[in-house]
Design a protein around this motif. Sequence first.
Motif, PDB file in Angstrom:
ATOM      1  N   ASP A 194       0.799  -1.223   0.000  1.00 43.51           N
ATOM      2  CA  ASP A 194       0.000   0.000   0.000  1.00 43.51           C
ATOM      3  C   ASP A 194       0.838   1.282   0.000  1.00 43.51           C
ATOM      4  O   ASP A 194       0.408   2.314  -0.518  1.00 43.51           O
ATOM      5  CB  ASP A 194      -0.935   0.025   1.219  1.00 43.51           C
ATOM      6  CG  ASP A 194      -2.128  -0.912   1.053  1.00 43.51           C
ATOM      7  OD1 ASP A 194      -2.223  -1.550  -0.019  1.00 43.51           O
ATOM      8  OD2 ASP A 194      -2.943  -1.020   1.996  1.00 43.51           O
ATOM      9  N   ALA A 195       2.025   1.232   0.581  1.00 44.43           N
ATOM     10  CA  ALA A 195       2.827   2.454   0.725  1.00 44.43           C
ATOM     11  C   ALA A 195       3.541   2.856  -0.560  1.00 44.43           C
ATOM     12  O   ALA A 195       4.023   3.986  -0.678  1.00 44.43           O
ATOM     13  CB  ALA A 195       3.863   2.279   1.844  1.00 44.43           C
ATOM     14  N   ALA A 209       7.806  -0.319   5.626  1.00 46.48           N
ATOM     15  CA  ALA A 209       6.927   0.140   4.544  1.00 46.48           C
ATOM     16  C   ALA A 209       5.505  -0.374   4.670  1.00 46.48           C
ATOM     17  O   ALA A 209       4.569   0.249   4.150  1.00 46.48           O
ATOM     18  CB  ALA A 209       7.513  -0.289   3.200  1.00 46.48           C
ATOM     19  N   SER A 210       5.300  -1.496   5.361  1.00 45.71           N
ATOM     20  CA  SER A 210       3.950  -2.072   5.435  1.00 45.71           C
ATOM     21  C   SER A 210       3.083  -1.417   6.516  1.00 45.71           C
ATOM     22  O   SER A 210       1.897  -1.707   6.604  1.00 45.71           O
ATOM     23  CB  SER A 210       4.033  -3.582   5.694  1.00 45.71           C
ATOM     24  OG  SER A 210       4.658  -3.836   6.937  1.00 45.71           O
ATOM     25  N   HIS A 213       0.901   1.642   8.351  1.00 50.47           N
ATOM     26  CA  HIS A 213      -0.007   2.587   7.700  1.00 50.47           C
ATOM     27  C   HIS A 213       0.628   3.967   7.536  1.00 50.47           C
ATOM     28  O   HIS A 213       0.126   4.800   6.782  1.00 50.47           O
ATOM     29  CB  HIS A 213      -1.347   2.681   8.446  1.00 50.47           C
ATOM     30  CG  HIS A 213      -1.240   3.212   9.841  1.00 50.47           C
ATOM     31  ND1 HIS A 213      -1.012   2.402  10.916  1.00 50.47           N
ATOM     32  CD2 HIS A 213      -1.322   4.473  10.332  1.00 50.47           C
ATOM     33  CE1 HIS A 213      -0.970   3.134  12.018  1.00 50.47           C
ATOM     34  NE2 HIS A 213      -1.151   4.387  11.689  1.00 50.47           N
ATOM     35  N   ASP A 214       1.769   4.224   8.231  1.00 49.51           N
ATOM     36  CA  ASP A 214       2.528   5.454   7.970  1.00 49.51           C
ATOM     37  C   ASP A 214       3.750   5.152   7.104  1.00 49.51           C
ATOM     38  O   ASP A 214       4.752   5.869   7.136  1.00 49.51           O
ATOM     39  CB  ASP A 214       2.948   6.124   9.280  1.00 49.51           C
ATOM     40  CG  ASP A 214       3.800   5.201  10.164  1.00 49.51           C
ATOM     41  OD1 ASP A 214       3.828   3.981   9.904  1.00 49.51           O
ATOM     42  OD2 ASP A 214       4.438   5.709  11.107  1.00 49.51           O
ATOM     43  N   GLY A 215       3.647   4.063   6.316  1.00 48.04           N
ATOM     44  CA  GLY A 215       4.778   3.622   5.489  1.00 48.04           C
ATOM     45  C   GLY A 215       5.243   4.654   4.482  1.00 48.04           C
ATOM     46  O   GLY A 215       6.442   4.763   4.205  1.00 48.04           O
ATOM     47  N   VAL A 216       4.307   5.436   3.921  1.00 49.49           N
ATOM     48  CA  VAL A 216       4.693   6.454   2.930  1.00 49.49           C
ATOM     49  C   VAL A 216       5.630   7.477   3.560  1.00 49.49           C
ATOM     50  O   VAL A 216       6.659   7.853   2.970  1.00 49.49           O
ATOM     51  CB  VAL A 216       3.438   7.162   2.366  1.00 49.49           C
ATOM     52  CG1 VAL A 216       3.834   8.277   1.413  1.00 49.49           C
ATOM     53  CG2 VAL A 216       2.527   6.162   1.655  1.00 49.49           C
TER      54      VAL A 216
END
Length: 691
Positions: free
Chosen positions: A349-350, A456-457, A459-462
């Motif tokens: 997702d990121a 990276a996995s 939810h704040d991975g970005v």
Amino acid sequence: MTKLIIDGKEIDVPAEYTLLQACEAAGAEIPRFCYHERLSIAGNCRMCLVEVKGGPKPVASCAWGVRDCRPGPKGEPPEISTRSPMVKKAREGVMEFLLINHPLDCPICDQGGECDLQDQAMGYGVDTSRFAENKRAVEDKYLGALVKTSMNRCIQCTRCVRFSAEVAGAPEMGATGRGEDMEITTYLQHALTSELQGNLVDICPVGALTSKPYAFAARPWELGKTQSIDVMDGVGSAIRVDTRGREVMRVLPRINEAVNEEWISDKTRHIVDGLRTQRLDRPYIREAGKLRAASWTEAFAAIAAKAARSDGKRIGAIAGDLAGVEEMFALKDLLAKYGSSNLAVHGGDAFDPALGRGSYIFNPTLVGVEQADALLIIGANPRKEAAVFNARIRKRWRSGGFKVGVIGAKADLTYDYDHLGAGTETLGELAAGKHSFMDVLKNAKNPIILVGAGAASRHDGVAILAAAAKLAMDVGAVKDGWNGFGVLHETASRVGALDIGFSAAAGGLNAAQMTTFGTLDLLFLLGADEIKAPDGTFVVYIGTHGDRGAHRADVILPAAAYTEKSAIYVNTEGRVQMTGRAAFPPGEAREDWAIVRALSEALGKKLGYDSLAALRQAIFKAVPHLIRLDQIEAGSADQIKRLAGKGGSPEKAPFKPLVDDFYLTNPIARASAVMAECSRLASGQMLTAAE
């Protein structure tokens, strides 16, 4: 370069070569047992004896350097003979000594047909022995679930001892006693703990160490051999799949210097029994809460009925860890016909493919680690997520001048490192120059910033990826001739999925959103067993095993495992690879892309390709770099700059290990009894033979 005359042929070789390497460069064949190209020199089997002109006796060519050879009295190059009567007699004597205590086990030995001792006894030995004494007997040792011992056969070459200490980084094997009483053993006969212990079987030149799960299963000449690629992790190790009839018997490594050298992990090697058990071999439909066997027509009709009542925007697909490019591309095409871009790959997702592949591949490349002089690991455990790559990091660490820093959970990585902190606040402190390791990175010529999927996995991975990319730019890790920003993926499917855009586009839902209650009517799980689908969503599972995804599914469509199809995969460094079909799927199971193609027709959304070749043409037209097998389409510095510009504020939470149990990470491994036993051993439930 140094001049030598080898068997009458003059040759120039580097001064740092050994005589064995020089002789092989000249085309001479040198027998050996203890010498191995990737291990330190022991010089204890004496099989590689050669004659140096002027020397009183033959010398061990593996331990004799070219620079140690003296020139002739008039300055002529040193002369080496590999076929003289002295050499022949010496080798015959060595072989006679090796066979004094070696048992005549060839008819029952699993090494038969692949045994260095057999081959070299034929080539360099004699047909009689002068020894009539009783052979010595040695008690077999317990090494765990994977390596079977017959220590009567051991010739004390110490390859296993050196491999464990140098490559695997788990120095658990050693020698006790001297002379005839010498034995190779482990400390207190504990089970080996390395994730690479299966390679001991490959490097043992006799039948002392053989594969325990494969014991007495087949002879090598019975087996069909298929070159393929491993998909148990994101490394993409080169493997050979050996089959007998329709059954996969074993998996062995192939040499690929750029990826796995000649090693593979134990999970890669020993999941073969998982390919046979708990397989889905027919479609199933859930009725009144229970699954029942059905025909393909019934299964497709049930899906078509649900799709007809669903809005296209409420249909989504999530790909699992073992999905190939072809089936993901076909499924993406099918959803596009419904106007849906609700696509995701597990753990992806990121990542944003729109930024360019430099933002999500391991840019320094796996072999590039050997040119690095500093490494920062953020939220990863390479030993569990990419065991073969971890051995390469250790190889670079052993050569010296290589500092490693870790932000994340403490773990035994088999090499020394500085533990900088546990979470994202440490990353911020490092960027602000509050850690001395920042100076190490800035002063390094070729630093690497490695971001793991554990970071990276989230939810704040970005935001974490952006912070890591910015750090890479700040310390000079991204420059002309070197790109030191890399993401270490732990799954085989993720990079390929991102390459073809199998991710949430503008307006599409990602995996976290698709698994929220009430967002989707119909969800396709392409082998995605780690996904928890919400209640109220109609789930179609396309997969190989009766695992978590099948337990939740409303319709099950049986698919082919990676050994049963030819599929494109892209490894963590962006290298395009292809598996080879070694066997056929069981029962009514079919290749994944063919299932999607047949389903599209039943849904009235027929896809435009009827063969694998036509599907690949469509893939290559959309993503041209996927046509170049075993090559890497490199990422650029601009792509990493764009990632760094994403910004964001990571949460102050420690990084958690993504892989808790190395041996049970996917449905094939979870179906394997061998992997289950390895998992029990690793957890400390079965430590010694006595227990």
